[in-house]
Scaffold this motif. Structure first.
Motif, PDB file in Angstrom:
ATOM      1  N   ILE A  47       0.830  -1.210   0.000  1.00 35.63           N
ATOM      2  CA  ILE A  47       0.000   0.000   0.000  1.00 35.63           C
ATOM      3  C   ILE A  47       0.858   1.251   0.000  1.00 35.63           C
ATOM      4  O   ILE A  47       0.579   2.201  -0.730  1.00 35.63           O
ATOM      5  CB  ILE A  47      -0.971  -0.021   1.200  1.00 35.63           C
ATOM      6  N   HIS A  48       1.929   1.259   0.775  1.00 36.89           N
ATOM      7  CA  HIS A  48       2.758   2.466   0.859  1.00 36.89           C
ATOM      8  C   HIS A  48       3.548   2.725  -0.430  1.00 36.89           C
ATOM      9  O   HIS A  48       4.149   3.785  -0.576  1.00 36.89           O
ATOM     10  CB  HIS A  48       3.679   2.434   2.090  1.00 36.89           C
ATOM     11  N   HIS A  49       3.528   1.792  -1.384  1.00 36.30           N
ATOM     12  CA  HIS A  49       4.161   2.025  -2.678  1.00 36.30           C
ATOM     13  C   HIS A  49       3.261   2.836  -3.601  1.00 36.30           C
ATOM     14  O   HIS A  49       3.727   3.360  -4.618  1.00 36.30           O
ATOM     15  CB  HIS A  49       4.509   0.701  -3.367  1.00 36.30           C
ATOM     16  N   ASP A  54      -3.406   7.845  -4.545  1.00 33.97           N
ATOM     17  CA  ASP A  54      -3.926   6.497  -4.766  1.00 33.97           C
ATOM     18  C   ASP A  54      -4.187   5.772  -3.443  1.00 33.97           C
ATOM     19  O   ASP A  54      -5.125   4.973  -3.344  1.00 33.97           O
ATOM     20  CB  ASP A  54      -2.982   5.680  -5.648  1.00 33.97           C
ATOM     21  N   GLN A  55      -3.378   6.053  -2.425  1.00 30.94           N
ATOM     22  CA  GLN A  55      -3.634   5.458  -1.112  1.00 30.94           C
ATOM     23  C   GLN A  55      -5.000   5.903  -0.587  1.00 30.94           C
ATOM     24  O   GLN A  55      -5.784   5.080  -0.087  1.00 30.94           O
ATOM     25  CB  GLN A  55      -2.546   5.859  -0.111  1.00 30.94           C
ATOM     26  N   TRP A  59      -8.396   3.497   0.101  1.00 33.50           N
ATOM     27  CA  TRP A  59      -9.157   3.420   1.358  1.00 33.50           C
ATOM     28  C   TRP A  59     -10.620   3.795   1.137  1.00 33.50           C
ATOM     29  O   TRP A  59     -11.512   3.198   1.754  1.00 33.50           O
ATOM     30  CB  TRP A  59      -8.529   4.295   2.436  1.00 33.50           C
ATOM     31  N   GLN A  60     -10.887   4.756   0.257  1.00 36.40           N
ATOM     32  CA  GLN A  60     -12.272   5.119  -0.035  1.00 36.40           C
ATOM     33  C   GLN A  60     -13.010   3.969  -0.709  1.00 36.40           C
ATOM     34  O   GLN A  60     -14.157   3.648  -0.360  1.00 36.40           O
ATOM     35  CB  GLN A  60     -12.313   6.377  -0.916  1.00 36.40           C
ATOM     36  N   GLU A  61     -12.352   3.333  -1.669  1.00 32.41           N
ATOM     37  CA  GLU A  61     -12.974   2.196  -2.354  1.00 32.41           C
ATOM     38  C   GLU A  61     -13.133   1.007  -1.400  1.00 32.41           C
ATOM     39  O   GLU A  61     -14.146   0.299  -1.448  1.00 32.41           O
ATOM     40  CB  GLU A  61     -12.177   1.831  -3.593  1.00 32.41           C
ATOM     41  N   SER A  62     -12.179   0.808  -0.521  1.00 31.79           N
ATOM     42  CA  SER A  62     -12.279  -0.244   0.481  1.00 31.79           C
ATOM     43  C   SER A  62     -13.480   0.006   1.398  1.00 31.79           C
ATOM     44  O   SER A  62     -14.222  -0.929   1.732  1.00 31.79           O
ATOM     45  CB  SER A  62     -10.985  -0.314   1.298  1.00 31.79           C
TER      46      SER A  62
END
Length: 142
Positions: A47-49, A54-55, A59-62
């Motif tokens: 995730i941190h890549h 995009d991070q 999280w919004q899509e999750s």
């Protein structure tokens, strides 16, 4: 370099649709509702890549996927994880858990002996998720 889905993810899940960042797929295991969010960004394993933007999108899509699982199935708990020990391509598991499921209260990883979901059940669940998420920005490619 364009997005390419890892062969194991492709083989073990069914396409549901695409959000702005991620492809959404339904795991083929016959174990409760189990969705995968896969960022369509090449070469990303963690995730941190992802870029900070995009991070945030991930999280919004999750959160959309988690809310969908809660509203459709009322699970006792949601398990959300980015493990990737066998498949290095970044993907988030969203698993609806119930107190009466086969491995409760253990995590499914390392405890579950799941068989494949029937094609008719898989198709029905894909349709159910598409219907629930299309108003939340999910698009479906034919």
């Amino acid at each position: 370099m364009s997005f390419c889905l890892h062969p194991r993810l492709a083989a073990d899940s069914a396409y549901v649709g695409d959000f702005a960042l991620c492809q959404l797929r339904l795991a083929g295991a016959d174990f409760g509702p189990w969705l995968l969010l896969i960022p369509r960004v090449s070469g990303i394993e963690e995730i941190h890549h992802l870029s900070p933007s995009d991070q945030q999108t991930l999280w919004q899509e999750s959160a959309l996927v988690a809310s969908c699982l809660e509203s459709l199935f009322a699970p006792d708990k949601l398990n959300i994880a980015a493990i990737g020990n066998l498949v290095p391509q970044l993907h988030l598991h969203h698993v609806a858990r119930f107190r009466d499921d086969a491995v409760w209260p253990n995590p499914i990883w390392g405890h579950l002996q799941a068989t494949p979901r029937s094609p008719s059940q898989q198709t029905a669940l894909v349709s159910q998720f598409r219907e629930a998420l299309v108003t939340q920005g999910l698009t479906v490619l034919s």
